[in-house]
Scaffold this motif. Structure first.
Motif, mmCIF file in Angstrom:
data_model
loop_
_atom_site.group_PDB
_atom_site.id
_atom_site.type_symbol
_atom_site.label_atom_id
_atom_site.label_comp_id
_atom_site.label_asym_id
_atom_site.label_seq_id
_atom_site.Cartn_x
_atom_site.Cartn_y
_atom_site.Cartn_z
ATOM 1 N N PRO A 5 -9.015 -13.614 26.855
ATOM 2 C CA PRO A 5 -9.919 -13.999 25.762
ATOM 3 C C PRO A 5 -10.547 -15.380 25.935
ATOM 4 C CG PRO A 5 -7.611 -14.044 25.047
ATOM 5 C CD PRO A 5 -7.639 -13.385 26.393
ATOM 6 N N THR A 6 -10.027 -16.192 26.857
ATOM 7 C CA THR A 6 -10.620 -17.514 27.109
ATOM 8 C C THR A 6 -11.839 -17.443 28.029
ATOM 9 O OG1 THR A 6 -9.154 -17.856 29.006
ATOM 10 C CG2 THR A 6 -8.391 -18.676 26.865
ATOM 11 N N CYS A 7 -12.144 -16.283 28.584
ATOM 12 C CA CYS A 7 -13.168 -16.165 29.624
ATOM 13 C C CYS A 7 -14.523 -16.704 29.179
ATOM 14 C CB CYS A 7 -13.302 -14.697 30.046
ATOM 15 S SG CYS A 7 -14.573 -14.420 31.293
ATOM 16 N N PHE A 8 -15.113 -17.574 29.999
ATOM 17 C CA PHE A 8 -16.418 -18.162 29.701
ATOM 18 C C PHE A 8 -17.491 -17.101 29.525
ATOM 19 C CE2 PHE A 8 -20.527 -19.533 31.570
ATOM 20 C CZ PHE A 8 -20.904 -20.455 30.601
ATOM 21 N N SER A 9 -17.439 -16.036 30.290
ATOM 22 C CA SER A 9 -18.488 -15.023 30.267
ATOM 23 C C SER A 9 -18.330 -14.033 29.123
ATOM 24 C CB SER A 9 -18.517 -14.268 31.604
ATOM 25 O OG SER A 9 -19.453 -13.213 31.564
ATOM 26 N N CYS A 10 -17.152 -13.438 28.975
ATOM 27 C CA CYS A 10 -16.997 -12.323 28.036
ATOM 28 C C CYS A 10 -15.838 -12.513 27.070
ATOM 29 C CB CYS A 10 -16.821 -11.010 28.792
ATOM 30 S SG CYS A 10 -15.300 -10.944 29.795
ATOM 31 N N GLY A 11 -15.242 -13.701 27.008
ATOM 32 C CA GLY A 11 -14.069 -13.919 26.189
ATOM 33 C C GLY A 11 -14.348 -13.857 24.701
ATOM 34 N N THR A 12 -13.497 -13.153 23.976
ATOM 35 C CA THR A 12 -13.631 -13.038 22.530
ATOM 36 C C THR A 12 -13.117 -14.280 21.806
ATOM 37 O OG1 THR A 12 -11.513 -11.872 22.539
ATOM 38 C CG2 THR A 12 -13.511 -10.528 22.526
ATOM 39 N N GLY A 13 -12.416 -15.151 22.524
ATOM 40 C CA GLY A 13 -11.907 -16.373 21.927
ATOM 41 C C GLY A 13 -12.849 -17.551 22.073
ATOM 42 N N ARG A 14 -14.031 -17.314 22.621
ATOM 43 C CA ARG A 14 -15.003 -18.380 22.810
ATOM 44 C C ARG A 14 -16.062 -18.331 21.708
ATOM 45 N NH1 ARG A 14 -14.242 -20.541 28.137
ATOM 46 N NH2 ARG A 14 -15.762 -22.074 27.436
ATOM 47 N N SER A 15 -16.570 -19.474 21.314
ATOM 48 C CA SER A 15 -17.652 -19.527 20.340
ATOM 49 C C SER A 15 -18.990 -19.493 21.071
ATOM 50 C CB SER A 15 -17.553 -20.801 19.507
ATOM 51 O OG SER A 15 -17.672 -21.950 20.339
ATOM 52 N N ARG A 16 -20.015 -19.003 20.402
ATOM 53 C CA ARG A 16 -21.336 -18.988 21.011
ATOM 54 C C ARG A 16 -21.798 -20.421 21.246
ATOM 55 N NH1 ARG A 16 -23.163 -14.000 21.289
ATOM 56 N NH2 ARG A 16 -22.417 -12.430 19.809
ATOM 57 N N GLY A 17 -22.377 -20.647 22.393
ATOM 58 C CA GLY A 17 -22.753 -21.993 22.795
ATOM 59 C C GLY A 17 -21.692 -22.629 23.662
ATOM 60 N N ASP A 18 -20.438 -22.236 23.459
ATOM 61 C CA ASP A 18 -19.347 -22.717 24.314
ATOM 62 C C ASP A 18 -19.116 -21.736 25.448
ATOM 63 O OD1 ASP A 18 -16.996 -24.282 25.040
ATOM 64 O OD2 ASP A 18 -15.847 -22.601 24.256
ATOM 65 N N GLY A 19 -19.309 -20.444 25.182
ATOM 66 C CA GLY A 19 -19.221 -19.392 26.189
ATOM 67 C C GLY A 19 -20.399 -18.455 26.023
ATOM 68 N N LEU A 20 -20.562 -17.533 26.947
ATOM 69 C CA LEU A 20 -21.684 -16.602 26.870
ATOM 70 C C LEU A 20 -21.468 -15.519 25.818
ATOM 71 C CD1 LEU A 20 -22.573 -16.075 30.653
ATOM 72 C CD2 LEU A 20 -23.344 -17.837 29.062
ATOM 73 N N ARG A 21 -20.203 -15.186 25.546
ATOM 74 C CA ARG A 21 -19.864 -14.168 24.544
ATOM 75 C C ARG A 21 -20.550 -12.828 24.838
ATOM 76 N NH1 ARG A 21 -15.998 -14.321 20.458
ATOM 77 N NH2 ARG A 21 -17.447 -13.092 19.213
ATOM 78 N N LEU A 22 -20.619 -12.445 26.095
ATOM 79 C CA LEU A 22 -21.186 -11.148 26.450
ATOM 80 C C LEU A 22 -20.264 -10.032 25.973
ATOM 81 C CD1 LEU A 22 -22.446 -11.785 30.099
ATOM 82 C CD2 LEU A 22 -23.712 -11.983 27.945
ATOM 83 N N GLN A 23 -20.866 -8.924 25.528
ATOM 84 C CA GLN A 23 -20.103 -7.788 25.054
ATOM 85 C C GLN A 23 -20.600 -6.517 25.748
ATOM 86 O OE1 GLN A 23 -19.242 -9.487 20.500
ATOM 87 N NE2 GLN A 23 -19.994 -7.409 20.819
ATOM 88 N N PRO A 24 -20.220 -6.311 27.018
ATOM 89 C CA PRO A 24 -20.667 -5.109 27.721
ATOM 90 C C PRO A 24 -19.954 -3.869 27.204
ATOM 91 C CG PRO A 24 -19.170 -6.389 29.096
ATOM 92 C CD PRO A 24 -19.414 -7.199 27.866
ATOM 93 N N GLY A 25 -20.729 -2.868 26.815
ATOM 94 C CA GLY A 25 -20.161 -1.622 26.321
ATOM 95 C C GLY A 25 -20.850 -0.434 26.953
ATOM 96 N N ARG A 26 -20.207 0.704 26.855
ATOM 97 C CA ARG A 26 -20.752 1.923 27.454
ATOM 98 C C ARG A 26 -22.020 2.360 26.727
ATOM 99 N NH1 ARG A 26 -18.301 5.570 30.754
ATOM 100 N NH2 ARG A 26 -16.241 4.705 30.256
ATOM 101 N N VAL A 27 -23.055 2.664 27.504
ATOM 102 C CA VAL A 27 -24.296 3.190 26.945
ATOM 103 C C VAL A 27 -24.054 4.630 26.487
ATOM 104 C CG1 VAL A 27 -26.705 3.778 27.438
ATOM 105 C CG2 VAL A 27 -25.685 1.697 28.421
ATOM 106 N N ALA A 28 -24.585 4.988 25.343
ATOM 107 C CA ALA A 28 -24.384 6.325 24.794
ATOM 108 C C ALA A 28 -24.819 7.395 25.795
ATOM 109 C CB ALA A 28 -25.164 6.475 23.492
#
Length: 250
Positions: free
Chosen positions: A116-139
């Motif tokens: 969750p600390t991951c700079f790219s996709c971590g859920t524990g990062r705030s926007r601006g501090d990390g990228l907060r990418l949320q890759p999900g499966r396309v329908a």
């Protein structure tokens, strides 16, 4: 030449984000029109906030291709060299920004994230501090997508980070922690800060503990800006150390 990974750019709490580190390292690898991409192999987890050193050595069968190596003391951390790179043929085209946002609602990391600390996709990062990418499966698809609006500090390292983690999720990192082993990327054009972009990701196969992915970065009009191929290495979940309350998020 000195090389340092600030703690902000972590993946796991005590080592660098593989995509960001590879992009930072790629900036020190000379390319050419014939070899426009860079391939980086991470040999050991990159340490944070510790100065490392780079050196160049002859590579290739005739010694004409420069190989750049990164050392933490006597320990080899990474190797990089210019290559032809991933070809744009056969990669999936982009979905719309709105469809990428919808795919992000299916981001498996929202329920369980190994780092969750991951700079790219971590859920524990705030926007601006990390990228907060949320890759999900396309329908109705096996491909993954995520929406990305780059900030004002977009650079080569950020693009490599954006191309990195989505490939891990497309390769099945949910419930099976992986770390980046090798990444080969070609960045033709940096994205425009504040504009909508889409990252597509797909699985290219697997070989035992190795999982192969492809990723591509598109502008809102469908222009291909950058692409990458990566090898991810599955690791034992028991080896993952939890983050401290402030670990990697400052």
């Amino acid at each position: 030449m000195a090389f340092l990974v600030p703690a902000r750019f972590c993946g796991p709490p005590e080592s660098g984000n593989g995509g960001w580190v590879s992009g930072h390292f790629a900036g020190q690898v000379p390319t050419s029109p014939e070899l426009p991409a860079v391939s980086v192999r991470l040999r050991t987890p990159p340490p944070l906030d510790r100065e490392m050193a780079t050196r160049t050595v002859p590579g290739g069968p005739d010694g004409s291709t420069t190989v750049v190596e990164l050392f933490d003391g006597d320990h080899l951390v990474a190797q990089g060299q210019a290559v032809h790179g991933p070809e744009p043929r056969g990669i999936p085209g982009p979905v719309s920004f709105e469809d990428a946002q919808a795919a992000g609602e299916r981001y498996e990391g929202l329920a369980d994230h190994p780092f969750p600390t991951c700079f790219s996709c971590g859920t524990g990062r705030s926007r601006g501090d990390g990228l907060r990418l949320q890759p999900g499966r396309v329908a109705d698809s096996d491909t993954y997508a995520c929406a990305w609006v780059p900030g004002d500090d977009v650079d080569l390292e950020t693009v490599w980070a954006a191309l990195g983690c989505p490939g891990g999720w497309a390769s099945g990192i949910a419930g099976r922690p992986m770390v980046l082993g090798t990444m080969t990327a070609r960045v033709d054009t940096l994205p425009v800060a504040g504009e909508p972009h889409v990252v597509m990701a797909w699985q290219r196969g697997e070989e035992g503990r190795k999982h192969l992915s492809g990723t591509a970065l598109y502008a809102a009009d469908g222009t291909l800006l950058a692409q990458a191929e990566a090898t991810w290495i599955a690791i034992d979940p028991a080896t993952i150390r939890p983050a401290s309350p402030a670990g990697g998020t400052s």
